[in-house]
Design an enzyme around this catalytic site. Sequence first.
Site, PDB file in Angstrom:
ATOM      1  N   PHE A 188      59.029  35.055  64.567  1.00  0.00           N
ATOM      2  CA  PHE A 188      59.394  36.198  65.739  1.00  0.00           C
ATOM      3  C   PHE A 188      58.000  36.191  66.674  1.00  0.00           C
ATOM      4  CE2 PHE A 188      57.920  38.670  62.175  1.00  0.00           C
ATOM      5  CZ  PHE A 188      57.027  39.395  62.546  1.00  0.00           C
TER       6      PHE A 188
ATOM      7  N   TYR B  94      43.472  37.145  63.005  1.00  0.00           N
ATOM      8  CA  TYR B  94      44.011  38.619  62.804  1.00  0.00           C
ATOM      9  C   TYR B  94      43.397  39.076  61.790  1.00  0.00           C
ATOM     10  CZ  TYR B  94      47.307  36.635  66.321  1.00  0.00           C
ATOM     11  OH  TYR B  94      47.856  36.526  67.556  1.00  0.00           O
TER      12      TYR B  94
END
Length: 418
Positions: free
Chosen positions: A418, A128
């Site tokens: 999450f 990322y």
Amino acid sequence: MSRRTETDVRPITEAEFPDWNRALNTGFLQPPAVAEEQLEARRRQFVPGRSLGAFDGDRCVATFRSFDQELTVVGGGTVRADAISNVTVTATHRRRGLLTRMMAQDLAAAKERGDVVATLIAAEYPIYGRYGFGPATTMTEWAVDVPRAGLDRRWAAPEDGGRIDLVDGEDVRGLGPGLHGWLRREQPGAVSRTELWWQSRTGLVNMNGTPWTEPYYVMYRSADGGVEGLASYRTDDHWGDAKQPLNTATVEWLIGVTPAAERALWHYLCSIDWVQTVKSGWRSPDDLLPHLLPDPRAARITTQADWLWVRILDVAAALEARTYDGQGAVVLEVVDRGGLTGGRWRLEAGPDGASCVPTAESAHLVLDVGDLAALWLGDASAVRLAALGRVREERAGAARVVDALLRTSRRPWCPDMF
């Protein structure tokens, strides 16, 4: 020889949701068939336009989902975040730029909505950074050797006059959101939780398709009657030779909004008969836990790793949203290869507030937008990043100025996956 066809990246429709979930399970190495109960639970997360899929013909081969989130910043304020989850690319379609295309669509939409940052929990470290994300918080897990901890095994109640009680899922759904809101006001890096979060952690909704087994829920009430702590934990049933108990209590989550609540909950967990090991679950790297024990060495670190990653979408809004204990000014040149929020910015900050505006002044410190994200919540050190060659001082001492402004006395922490 077969020819590779163009893969279509687009928001999925309601009708494509089952196939999208099959691809999601496949990407996470779970059985590809999705149980109907699990599918219906996941439908509650579906937001039109925010779940993307890559399709090779009619088959979904990559998944991506985002949703609205609030992120707590230094000082207790919040910013709007684009929370990213459920990112997969099927092994048959790797290295074709599918994630890059989905990420570009989502971040552009988030920028257009006015989201200040994007967030995610990275399953793999190298992925990322190239999209402008930086690791902004760290997670630590401990395993407590209970016999070594030095606590009196005759412990029966908190020493401060409070009390510990076991409660049920309905109590947790009633008390938990308020307690988490209290924690979130004090904890940089914490994120909002939905009603679905509480329902899935108390058995009303089954998100993972496995049979539900209720954990134990324990509550701390202070001497004046206020509820200041909740925890969820599970125990195993493991015995050694000569009928020696070797049981482990594993904490799923623990909220203590005061030091007294944290102390009482950890002491309770380390006093349960037969439990020889307490696994802490995801905690802050500067959690009080080890030093709540007479022998801190009884708490052994089993995991320490990056956790919440942040991608800043609006430099000015992000830096103005947080508070600053020190006073100073610095010119930052932010390099953003994604083209969303780069440029040169003058930050003037102090206890009374902050201003961050574009400037033509010479830069004091040059850094990638991902490294700014690592510094923004107060965890990383610009001096350390300079030593690693990741930021560059254009004015001597600029990294120390940045540290004096941005670093915090307690480390940021995100309690959630999450």
